[in-house]
Design an enzyme around this catalytic site. Structure first.
Site, mmCIF file in Angstrom:
data_model
loop_
_atom_site.group_PDB
_atom_site.id
_atom_site.type_symbol
_atom_site.label_atom_id
_atom_site.label_comp_id
_atom_site.label_asym_id
_atom_site.label_seq_id
_atom_site.Cartn_x
_atom_site.Cartn_y
_atom_site.Cartn_z
ATOM 1 N N SER A 85 1.028 -1.247 -0.030
ATOM 2 C CA SER A 85 0.003 0.057 0.165
ATOM 3 C C SER A 85 1.033 1.258 -0.056
ATOM 4 O O SER A 85 1.622 1.263 1.040
ATOM 5 C CB SER A 85 -1.128 -0.051 1.324
ATOM 6 O OG SER A 85 -1.575 1.442 1.493
ATOM 7 N N HIS A 110 -1.030 -0.809 -4.391
ATOM 8 C CA HIS A 110 -2.531 -0.580 -3.851
ATOM 9 C C HIS A 110 -2.407 0.806 -3.496
ATOM 10 O O HIS A 110 -1.461 1.245 -2.842
ATOM 11 C CB HIS A 110 -2.785 -1.681 -2.458
ATOM 12 C CG HIS A 110 -3.983 -1.488 -1.864
ATOM 13 N ND1 HIS A 110 -5.037 -2.245 -2.465
ATOM 14 C CD2 HIS A 110 -4.466 -0.797 -1.000
ATOM 15 C CE1 HIS A 110 -6.001 -1.865 -1.531
ATOM 16 N NE2 HIS A 110 -5.844 -0.901 -0.784
ATOM 17 N N MET A 123 -8.740 8.273 -0.188
ATOM 18 C CA MET A 123 -9.627 8.607 1.094
ATOM 19 C C MET A 123 -9.987 10.152 0.913
ATOM 20 O O MET A 123 -9.228 11.057 0.714
ATOM 21 C CB MET A 123 -8.945 8.494 2.503
ATOM 22 C CG MET A 123 -8.359 7.058 2.566
ATOM 23 S SD MET A 123 -7.310 7.202 4.061
ATOM 24 C CE MET A 123 -6.566 5.619 4.095
ATOM 25 N N HIS A 149 -8.117 1.582 -4.447
ATOM 26 C CA HIS A 149 -9.092 1.212 -3.301
ATOM 27 C C HIS A 149 -9.772 2.752 -3.032
ATOM 28 O O HIS A 149 -9.163 3.571 -2.376
ATOM 29 C CB HIS A 149 -8.562 0.728 -2.255
ATOM 30 C CG HIS A 149 -9.390 0.433 -0.988
ATOM 31 N ND1 HIS A 149 -8.630 0.065 0.282
ATOM 32 C CD2 HIS A 149 -10.651 0.524 -0.886
ATOM 33 C CE1 HIS A 149 -9.667 -0.093 1.037
ATOM 34 N NE2 HIS A 149 -11.198 0.177 0.381
ATOM 35 N N MET A 193 -11.873 4.834 -0.980
ATOM 36 C CA MET A 193 -12.735 5.141 0.047
ATOM 37 C C MET A 193 -13.441 6.388 0.092
ATOM 38 O O MET A 193 -12.832 7.331 0.832
ATOM 39 C CB MET A 193 -11.966 4.839 1.407
ATOM 40 C CG MET A 193 -11.375 3.383 1.685
ATOM 41 S SD MET A 193 -9.841 3.320 2.732
ATOM 42 C CE MET A 193 -8.782 3.271 1.490
ATOM 43 N N MET A 225 -12.218 -5.837 4.325
ATOM 44 C CA MET A 225 -11.129 -4.804 5.191
ATOM 45 C C MET A 225 -10.980 -5.619 6.548
ATOM 46 O O MET A 225 -11.884 -6.134 7.294
ATOM 47 C CB MET A 225 -12.098 -3.677 5.528
ATOM 48 C CG MET A 225 -12.170 -2.660 4.310
ATOM 49 S SD MET A 225 -10.447 -2.341 3.482
ATOM 50 C CE MET A 225 -9.509 -1.590 4.977
ATOM 51 N N ASP A 280 -7.088 -6.446 3.746
ATOM 52 C CA ASP A 280 -6.486 -4.955 3.685
ATOM 53 C C ASP A 280 -6.526 -4.432 5.277
ATOM 54 O O ASP A 280 -7.609 -4.344 5.738
ATOM 55 C CB ASP A 280 -7.196 -4.146 2.812
ATOM 56 C CG ASP A 280 -6.591 -2.803 2.351
ATOM 57 O OD1 ASP A 280 -5.397 -2.651 3.447
ATOM 58 O OD2 ASP A 280 -7.040 -2.109 1.806
HETATM 59 C C1 DX5 Z 1 -6.706 1.117 5.458
HETATM 60 C C2 DX5 Z 1 -6.250 1.085 4.265
HETATM 61 C C3 DX5 Z 1 -5.082 0.151 4.027
HETATM 62 C C4 DX5 Z 1 -3.638 0.591 4.761
HETATM 63 C C5 DX5 Z 1 -3.040 -0.946 5.253
HETATM 64 O O1 DX5 Z 1 -7.545 2.243 5.634
HETATM 65 O O2 DX5 Z 1 -6.910 0.539 3.280
HETATM 66 O O3 DX5 Z 1 -4.716 -0.171 2.778
HETATM 67 O O4 DX5 Z 1 -2.840 1.390 3.688
HETATM 68 O O5 DX5 Z 1 -1.977 -0.353 5.872
HETATM 69 P P1 DX5 Z 1 -1.156 -1.387 7.134
HETATM 70 O O6 DX5 Z 1 -0.624 -2.424 6.238
HETATM 71 O O7 DX5 Z 1 -0.193 -0.558 7.569
HETATM 72 O O8 DX5 Z 1 -2.393 -1.842 8.008
HETATM 73 ZN ZN ZN Z 2 -6.642 -0.262 1.044
#
Ligand code: DX5
Ligand code: ZN
Length: 219
Positions: A11, A36, A40, A69, A71, A140, A178
Protein backbone atom coordinates in the site's frame (compact mmCIF):
# COMPACT_ATOMS: atom_id res chain seq x y z
CA UNK A 1 -3.62 -13.86 -12.25
CA UNK A 2 -6.54 -15.86 -10.94
CA UNK A 3 -7.79 -16.48 -7.42
CA UNK A 4 -5.41 -19.39 -6.95
CA UNK A 5 -2.40 -17.05 -7.30
CA UNK A 6 -0.88 -15.33 -4.30
CA UNK A 7 -0.72 -11.61 -4.96
CA UNK A 8 1.19 -9.16 -2.74
CA UNK A 9 0.08 -5.54 -3.03
CA UNK A 10 2.09 -3.01 -1.02
CA UNK A 11 0.00 0.00 0.00
CA UNK A 12 1.44 3.30 -1.17
CA UNK A 13 -0.04 4.96 1.91
CA UNK A 14 3.02 3.80 3.88
CA UNK A 15 5.53 5.05 1.28
CA UNK A 16 7.68 8.18 1.40
CA UNK A 17 5.50 10.74 -0.42
CA UNK A 18 8.51 12.94 -1.16
CA UNK A 19 9.79 10.28 -3.59
CA UNK A 20 6.82 8.45 -5.09
CA UNK A 21 8.56 7.30 -8.26
CA UNK A 22 11.46 5.93 -6.24
CA UNK A 23 9.14 4.22 -3.78
CA UNK A 24 7.19 2.49 -6.55
CA UNK A 25 10.45 1.34 -8.14
CA UNK A 26 11.59 0.04 -4.76
CA UNK A 27 8.38 -1.96 -4.36
CA UNK A 28 8.65 -3.39 -7.87
CA UNK A 29 12.29 -4.37 -7.31
CA UNK A 30 11.30 -5.98 -4.02
CA UNK A 31 8.80 -8.28 -5.76
CA UNK A 32 5.46 -6.49 -5.47
CA UNK A 33 2.79 -7.93 -7.79
CA UNK A 34 0.35 -5.05 -7.59
CA UNK A 35 0.50 -1.54 -6.15
CA UNK A 36 -2.42 -0.75 -3.82
CA UNK A 37 -3.53 2.90 -3.79
CA UNK A 38 -5.76 4.05 -0.94
CA UNK A 39 -7.94 7.00 -1.93
CA UNK A 40 -9.60 8.68 1.08
CA UNK A 41 -11.96 11.65 0.89
CA UNK A 42 -12.16 12.77 4.53
CA UNK A 43 -15.86 11.93 4.49
CA UNK A 44 -16.31 8.19 3.93
CA UNK A 45 -13.30 7.78 6.22
CA UNK A 46 -11.75 10.21 8.68
CA UNK A 47 -8.59 10.82 6.68
CA UNK A 48 -7.60 12.46 3.38
CA UNK A 49 -4.90 10.78 1.32
CA UNK A 50 -4.67 11.55 -2.40
CA UNK A 51 -6.71 11.56 -5.58
CA UNK A 52 -6.47 10.80 -9.29
CA UNK A 53 -3.30 12.87 -9.78
CA UNK A 54 -1.41 10.42 -7.58
CA UNK A 55 -2.81 7.45 -9.50
CA UNK A 56 -1.61 9.06 -12.72
CA UNK A 57 1.83 9.74 -11.22
CA UNK A 58 2.23 6.07 -10.29
CA UNK A 59 0.89 4.94 -13.66
CA UNK A 60 3.51 7.03 -15.43
CA UNK A 61 6.28 5.85 -13.12
CA UNK A 62 5.75 2.12 -13.64
CA UNK A 63 3.96 -0.65 -15.54
CA UNK A 64 2.88 -2.35 -12.32
CA UNK A 65 -0.81 -3.27 -12.00
CA UNK A 66 -2.67 -0.51 -10.13
CA UNK A 67 -5.19 -1.71 -7.54
CA UNK A 68 -7.11 1.45 -6.60
CA UNK A 69 -9.19 1.33 -3.41
CA UNK A 70 -11.75 4.13 -3.28
CA UNK A 71 -12.71 4.99 0.29
CA UNK A 72 -14.93 7.81 -0.86
CA UNK A 73 -18.62 8.56 -0.39
CA UNK A 74 -19.47 9.11 -4.05
CA UNK A 75 -17.41 6.67 -6.14
CA UNK A 76 -19.90 7.06 -8.99
CA UNK A 77 -19.21 10.79 -9.23
CA UNK A 78 -15.40 10.46 -9.31
CA UNK A 79 -15.15 7.16 -11.18
CA UNK A 80 -14.23 8.46 -14.63
CA UNK A 81 -11.29 10.44 -13.23
CA UNK A 82 -9.81 7.31 -11.69
CA UNK A 83 -10.37 5.37 -14.90
CA UNK A 84 -8.63 8.09 -16.90
CA UNK A 85 -5.74 8.19 -14.41
CA UNK A 86 -4.64 4.68 -15.38
CA UNK A 87 -6.21 2.37 -12.79
CA UNK A 88 -6.24 -1.34 -13.69
CA UNK A 89 -8.68 -2.42 -10.96
CA UNK A 90 -11.01 -0.11 -9.05
CA UNK A 91 -12.58 -1.21 -5.77
CA UNK A 92 -15.60 0.63 -4.39
CA UNK A 93 -17.29 0.19 -1.03
CA UNK A 94 -20.72 -1.38 -0.71
CA UNK A 95 -21.42 1.08 2.15
CA UNK A 96 -20.84 4.16 -0.02
CA UNK A 97 -23.66 6.28 -1.48
CA UNK A 98 -24.10 4.94 -5.02
CA UNK A 99 -25.88 2.39 -7.20
CA UNK A 100 -23.40 -0.43 -6.60
CA UNK A 101 -24.37 -2.58 -9.58
CA UNK A 102 -24.22 0.41 -11.91
CA UNK A 103 -20.79 1.51 -10.66
CA UNK A 104 -19.42 -2.03 -11.07
CA UNK A 105 -20.90 -2.18 -14.56
CA UNK A 106 -19.22 1.11 -15.51
CA UNK A 107 -15.83 -0.08 -14.24
CA UNK A 108 -16.00 -3.21 -16.36
CA UNK A 109 -17.40 -1.36 -19.36
CA UNK A 110 -14.24 0.78 -19.29
CA UNK A 111 -12.16 -2.40 -19.60
CA UNK A 112 -10.99 -2.45 -15.98
CA UNK A 113 -11.43 -5.06 -13.29
CA UNK A 114 -14.07 -4.29 -10.66
CA UNK A 115 -13.68 -4.77 -6.93
CA UNK A 116 -16.19 -4.49 -4.12
CA UNK A 117 -15.14 -3.79 -0.51
CA UNK A 118 -16.88 -4.26 2.80
CA UNK A 119 -15.95 -2.93 6.22
CA UNK A 120 -15.40 -5.23 9.20
CA UNK A 121 -18.86 -4.47 10.61
CA UNK A 122 -20.70 -5.07 7.33
CA UNK A 123 -22.20 -8.54 6.90
CA UNK A 124 -21.31 -10.62 3.88
CA UNK A 125 -25.00 -10.58 2.91
CA UNK A 126 -24.54 -6.94 1.84
CA UNK A 127 -22.23 -7.95 -1.02
CA UNK A 128 -23.81 -11.28 -1.95
CA UNK A 129 -26.09 -9.86 -4.67
CA UNK A 130 -22.99 -8.53 -6.50
CA UNK A 131 -20.60 -11.48 -6.32
CA UNK A 132 -21.30 -12.45 -9.93
CA UNK A 133 -20.39 -8.91 -11.05
CA UNK A 134 -16.92 -8.53 -9.52
CA UNK A 135 -13.31 -9.51 -10.11
CA UNK A 136 -12.27 -8.95 -6.49
CA UNK A 137 -13.90 -8.92 -3.06
CA UNK A 138 -12.04 -6.83 -0.48
CA UNK A 139 -12.68 -7.84 3.12
CA UNK A 140 -11.33 -4.99 5.25
CA UNK A 141 -9.39 -6.37 8.20
CA UNK A 142 -9.28 -2.96 9.93
CA UNK A 143 -11.77 -0.09 10.10
CA UNK A 144 -10.54 1.84 7.05
CA UNK A 145 -8.91 5.25 7.29
CA UNK A 146 -5.41 4.78 8.59
CA UNK A 147 -2.41 2.55 8.08
CA UNK A 148 -0.69 0.81 10.95
CA UNK A 149 -3.80 -0.58 12.71
CA UNK A 150 -4.14 -4.04 14.27
CA UNK A 151 -5.56 -6.90 12.18
CA UNK A 152 -9.11 -7.97 13.14
CA UNK A 153 -9.13 -11.81 13.04
CA UNK A 154 -12.92 -12.04 13.29
CA UNK A 155 -13.10 -10.90 9.65
CA UNK A 156 -11.64 -14.23 8.54
CA UNK A 157 -15.03 -15.91 9.02
CA UNK A 158 -16.33 -13.72 6.20
CA UNK A 159 -13.34 -14.60 4.02
CA UNK A 160 -14.06 -18.30 4.44
CA UNK A 161 -17.78 -17.83 3.85
CA UNK A 162 -17.08 -15.82 0.68
CA UNK A 163 -14.74 -18.52 -0.62
CA UNK A 164 -17.45 -21.12 -0.02
CA UNK A 165 -20.05 -19.11 -1.91
CA UNK A 166 -17.54 -18.63 -4.73
CA UNK A 167 -17.05 -22.37 -4.99
CA UNK A 168 -20.74 -23.24 -4.70
CA UNK A 169 -21.74 -20.74 -7.37
CA UNK A 170 -18.73 -21.48 -9.58
CA UNK A 171 -17.55 -17.83 -9.48
CA UNK A 172 -13.96 -16.66 -9.81
CA UNK A 173 -13.23 -13.40 -7.95
CA UNK A 174 -10.07 -12.71 -5.96
CA UNK A 175 -10.43 -12.31 -2.21
CA UNK A 176 -8.27 -9.49 -0.86
CA UNK A 177 -7.55 -8.57 2.75
CA UNK A 178 -6.36 -5.11 3.74
CA UNK A 179 -5.20 -3.82 7.12
CA UNK A 180 -2.66 -5.13 9.59
CA UNK A 181 -1.22 -7.69 7.17
CA UNK A 182 2.26 -9.09 7.86
CA UNK A 183 3.67 -12.60 7.50
CA UNK A 184 1.76 -13.85 10.56
CA UNK A 185 -1.66 -12.43 9.67
CA UNK A 186 -1.09 -13.29 5.99
CA UNK A 187 -0.70 -16.96 6.93
CA UNK A 188 -4.09 -16.87 8.65
CA UNK A 189 -5.66 -14.98 5.75
CA UNK A 190 -4.35 -17.38 3.10
CA UNK A 191 -5.61 -20.30 5.19
CA UNK A 192 -9.07 -18.70 5.40
CA UNK A 193 -9.23 -18.40 1.60
CA UNK A 194 -7.86 -14.96 0.71
CA UNK A 195 -5.23 -14.69 -2.05
CA UNK A 196 -4.46 -10.94 -2.34
CA UNK A 197 -2.57 -9.42 0.57
CA UNK A 198 -2.46 -5.63 0.91
CA UNK A 199 0.38 -4.59 3.20
CA UNK A 200 1.53 -1.05 3.93
CA UNK A 201 3.55 -0.70 7.12
CA UNK A 202 4.97 -4.24 7.02
CA UNK A 203 6.44 -3.74 3.53
CA UNK A 204 7.37 -0.10 2.94
CA UNK A 205 8.60 0.35 6.50
CA UNK A 206 10.47 -2.93 6.76
CA UNK A 207 14.28 -2.80 6.93
CA UNK A 208 14.37 -5.16 3.92
CA UNK A 209 11.30 -4.78 1.70
CA UNK A 210 12.12 -7.76 -0.52
CA UNK A 211 12.45 -10.02 2.52
CA UNK A 212 9.17 -8.69 3.92
CA UNK A 213 7.29 -9.35 0.68
CA UNK A 214 8.81 -12.83 0.37
CA UNK A 215 7.82 -13.61 3.96
CA UNK A 216 4.20 -12.67 3.24
CA UNK A 217 4.18 -14.59 -0.06
CA UNK A 218 5.47 -17.77 1.57
CA UNK A 219 3.53 -17.39 4.82
C1 DX5 B 1 -6.67 1.24 5.51
C2 DX5 B 1 -6.12 1.12 4.09
C3 DX5 B 1 -5.01 0.14 4.00
C4 DX5 B 1 -3.78 0.55 4.73
C5 DX5 B 1 -3.08 -0.69 5.16
O1 DX5 B 1 -7.63 2.23 5.55
O2 DX5 B 1 -7.15 0.70 3.23
O3 DX5 B 1 -4.69 -0.20 2.67
O4 DX5 B 1 -2.93 1.33 3.96
O5 DX5 B 1 -2.01 -0.30 5.97
P1 DX5 B 1 -1.29 -1.30 6.96
O6 DX5 B 1 -0.77 -2.44 6.14
O7 DX5 B 1 -0.23 -0.45 7.55
O8 DX5 B 1 -2.33 -1.77 7.95
ZN1 ZN C 1 -6.73 -0.22 0.99
Amino acid sequence: MNFHDRVIAPSLLAADFSNIGGEVARAVAAGADWMHLDVMDGHFVDNISFGPAMVQTVDRASDIFLDVHLMISRPDHYLQRFIDAGSDLITVHVEADHDVAETLRRIRAAGLQAGLALNPATPLAAVEPFLDQIDLLLCMTVVPGFGGQAFMPEVLEKVTAAAEIRQNKNLSFHIEVDGGIDDVTAARSFAAGANVMVAGSSTFRAPDMAAAIAAIRHA
